[in-house]
Design an enzyme around this catalytic site. Structure first.
Site, PDB file in Angstrom:
ATOM      1  N   ARG A  31       0.849  -1.194   0.000  1.00 26.19           N
ATOM      2  CA  ARG A  31       0.000   0.000   0.000  1.00 26.19           C
ATOM      3  C   ARG A  31       0.887   1.248   0.000  1.00 26.19           C
ATOM      4  NH1 ARG A  31       1.643   1.991   3.902  1.00 26.19           N
ATOM      5  NH2 ARG A  31       0.434   3.881   3.583  1.00 26.19           N
ATOM      6  N   GLY A  32       0.193   2.399  -0.108  1.00 26.81           N
ATOM      7  CA  GLY A  32       0.920   3.652  -0.282  1.00 26.81           C
ATOM      8  C   GLY A  32       1.006   3.878  -1.790  1.00 26.81           C
ATOM      9  N   ALA A  33       0.610   5.073  -2.226  1.00 24.77           N
ATOM     10  CA  ALA A  33       0.457   5.306  -3.672  1.00 24.77           C
ATOM     11  C   ALA A  33       1.705   4.916  -4.480  1.00 24.77           C
ATOM     12  CB  ALA A  33       0.065   6.767  -3.910  1.00 24.77           C
TER      13      ALA A  33
ATOM     14  N   ARG B  38      -7.597  -0.717  -6.817  1.00 31.54           N
ATOM     15  CA  ARG B  38      -7.801   0.454  -5.960  1.00 31.54           C
ATOM     16  C   ARG B  38      -7.948   1.678  -6.874  1.00 31.54           C
ATOM     17  NH1 ARG B  38      -4.507   1.327  -0.614  1.00 31.54           N
ATOM     18  NH2 ARG B  38      -6.531   2.143   0.056  1.00 31.54           N
TER      19      ARG B  38
ATOM     20  N   GLN C  50      -2.656   2.730   9.838  1.00 33.27           N
ATOM     21  CA  GLN C  50      -1.341   2.838   9.190  1.00 33.27           C
ATOM     22  C   GLN C  50      -0.376   3.700  10.021  1.00 33.27           C
ATOM     23  OE1 GLN C  50      -4.280   3.221   7.683  1.00 33.27           O
ATOM     24  NE2 GLN C  50      -4.240   2.603   5.546  1.00 33.27           N
TER      25      GLN C  50
ATOM     26  N   ASP D 190      -2.571  10.893  -2.595  1.00 31.66           N
ATOM     27  CA  ASP D 190      -2.860   9.769  -3.495  1.00 31.66           C
ATOM     28  C   ASP D 190      -3.211  10.252  -4.888  1.00 31.66           C
ATOM     29  OD1 ASP D 190      -3.407   8.564  -0.650  1.00 31.66           O
ATOM     30  OD2 ASP D 190      -3.091   6.899  -2.038  1.00 31.66           O
TER      31      ASP D 190
ATOM     32  N   ASN E 198      -6.157  12.264  -0.096  1.00 34.81           N
ATOM     33  CA  ASN E 198      -5.224  11.487   0.747  1.00 34.81           C
ATOM     34  C   ASN E 198      -6.050  10.721   1.773  1.00 34.81           C
ATOM     35  OD1 ASN E 198      -2.452  10.802   1.378  1.00 34.81           O
ATOM     36  ND2 ASN E 198      -2.780  11.866   3.303  1.00 34.81           N
ATOM     37  N   LYS E 199      -5.375   9.961   2.595  1.00 32.70           N
ATOM     38  CA  LYS E 199      -6.039   9.101   3.572  1.00 32.70           C
ATOM     39  C   LYS E 199      -7.142   9.835   4.321  1.00 32.70           C
ATOM     40  CE  LYS E 199      -5.663   5.664   4.087  1.00 32.70           C
ATOM     41  NZ  LYS E 199      -6.638   4.773   3.367  1.00 32.70           N
TER      42      LYS E 199
HETATM   43  O1  MRU Z   1      -4.858   3.254   1.945  1.00 37.65           O
HETATM   44  P1  MRU Z   1      -3.384   3.505   1.963  1.00 37.65           P
HETATM   45  O2  MRU Z   1      -2.715   3.054   3.188  1.00 37.65           O
HETATM   46  O3  MRU Z   1      -2.705   3.008   0.700  1.00 37.65           O
HETATM   47  O4  MRU Z   1      -3.293   5.107   1.921  1.00 37.65           O
HETATM   48  C1  MRU Z   1      -2.048   5.706   1.836  1.00 37.65           C
HETATM   49  C2  MRU Z   1      -2.057   7.170   1.904  1.00 37.65           C
HETATM   50  O5  MRU Z   1      -3.090   7.799   1.975  1.00 37.65           O
HETATM   51  C3  MRU Z   1      -0.733   7.856   1.776  1.00 37.65           C
HETATM   52  O6  MRU Z   1      -0.745   9.063   2.443  1.00 37.65           O
HETATM   53  C4  MRU Z   1      -0.436   8.117   0.306  1.00 37.65           C
HETATM   54  O7  MRU Z   1      -0.625   6.961  -0.458  1.00 37.65           O
HETATM   55  C5  MRU Z   1       0.944   8.605   0.096  1.00 37.65           C
HETATM   56  S1  MRU Z   1       2.191   7.405   0.425  1.00 37.65           S
HETATM   57  C6  MRU Z   1       3.635   8.165   0.080  1.00 37.65           C
END
Ligand code: MRU
Length: 358
Positions: free
Chosen positions: A55-57, A98, A203, A244, A254-255
């Protein structure tokens, strides 16, 4: 170890020695277990993204690139037409895992271009690996540059509140929003980081506090609803979070919880920055209203992490995985090319207009 080997074998997403699997750290098991998961099947790759094992963009984009390369190797005996058809089917399937983070479709599009522009399968395979490694290497360089620009804002002793996880686990190395503190820490600079636990998937608790703690950065874990008191106490100088997808007007998806944090920070006069690579900037999406927000399983709220359910089974839940922070709440967007200031619609185009291929 040669340079190529170092890239593909040094991060939380990497190829194994035989280029037959993509090995990830299963992020759902952290911080209690460090489990490396080899992926070589399409369905497993889809599930790994969907269930947030990876996970993480940026990390999702890197993973998708390597996956398309190792899957393609299995189709090497097909005719070009059959190969291309298979490639497009699997790419579209992975892309549907996703919807919000643009890096996934961006990386898949980069890889697909190779299949469209070449008809010789051995050549395609060589180029696919090269492109997947390039996506990974570029992310390492972008994260380092973002971390440098973020660090340029900070002075020793500053307090930074952050949300979700944007560190090496979410990217390649250093990360984005916590990259400045990790880089500063390497240089002997001390900061105080407040990590939101980030409900419902935690997270911040499971990954951000783990990464910072392990690196020796002063980190304090708080529940999401404690951000206001921490700011009121005068402990926070900056809000740093990731992204994201960044729309053309500077709205940042973002999250879930990021926009609330930015709204609280505005009340206390604390500057808010979103940090992310150009692979997350999507100039074809005009505003945050045009970004598709992923909705996830209600059980992540009601039952996950608990010994017993914390709500009746019939209780309705709304579980959006992301929200959009309005660009008016941001002091800047920190990218590998520099810090973009308002007006974002003008300045994002100025900086990224030429090479935005989302
Ligand atoms: O659902 P996730 O854990 O993939 O969400 C991640 C985020 O929102 C991060 O802030 C974003 O992807 C940036 S990671 C460098």
């Amino acid at each position: 170890m040669d340079a190529l080997h170092e890239v593909t074998h040094s991060a939380n997403v990497r190829l194994n020695d035989e280029d037959s699997t993509v090995v990830i750290i299963d992020q759902t098991k952290l911080p209690n277990e460090l489990v490396y998961l080899p992926i070589d099947k399409v369905e497993d790759a889809y599930q790994a993204i969907k269930t947030l094992q990876v996970r993480g963009a940026p990390a999702i984009g890197i993973f998708a690139g390597y996956c398309m390369y190792i899957f393609s190797k299995k189709w090497k005996d097909l005719s070009y037409e059959e190969f291309k058809k298979k490639y497009e089917e699997v790419g579209a399937y992975l892309n549907s895992s996703r919807p919000t983070a643009v890096n996934l479709s961006w990386a898949l599009r980069r890889m697909k271009k190779i299949v469209e522009e070449n008809a010789d399968i051995p050549t395609i395979l060589t180029l696919l690996k090269k492109e997947a490694v390039a996506i990974h290497e570029e992310d390492i360089a972008m994260c380092k540059a973002i971390s440098e620009y973020g660090l340029s804002l900070l002075k020793p002793g500053d307090g930074i509140i952050t949300h979700c996880n944007t560190g090496p686990l979410a990217t390649s190395r250093y990360g984005t929003a916590i990259g400045p503190m990790l880089l500063g820490n390497e240089r002997g600079l001390d900061f105080r980081v407040y990590a939101d636990e980030t409900r419902p998937l935690l997270q911040g608790a499971r990954l951000t506090s783990y990464e910072l703690q392990r690196a020796g950065v002063d980190v304090t874990l708080i529940c999401d609803n404690m951000a206001s008191i921490v700011m009121k106490n005068g402990w926070v100088d900056y809000v740093f979070f990731g992204c994201d997808r960044i729309a053309a007007n500077g709205d940042v998806a973002n999250k879930i919880g990021s926009s609330g944090l930015a709204i609280i920070a505005k009340h206390y006069g604390i500057p808010v920055y979103s940090l992310g690579p150009s692979s997350t900037i999507d100039l074809n999406t005009p505003t945050g209203d045009d970004i598709k927000i992923e909705l996830r399983d209600p059980d992540e709220i009601k039952t996950m992490w608990y010994e017993k359910p914390m709500a009746l089974p019939e209780t309705k839940c709304y579980n959006p995985s992301f929200d959009v922070t309005d660009h008016t709440l941001l002091s800047g967007i920190i990218t590998e090319k520099g810090i973009v200031r308002p007006p974002f619609d003008v300045n994002l185009k100025k900086m990224f207009g030429d090479n935005n291929d989302k």
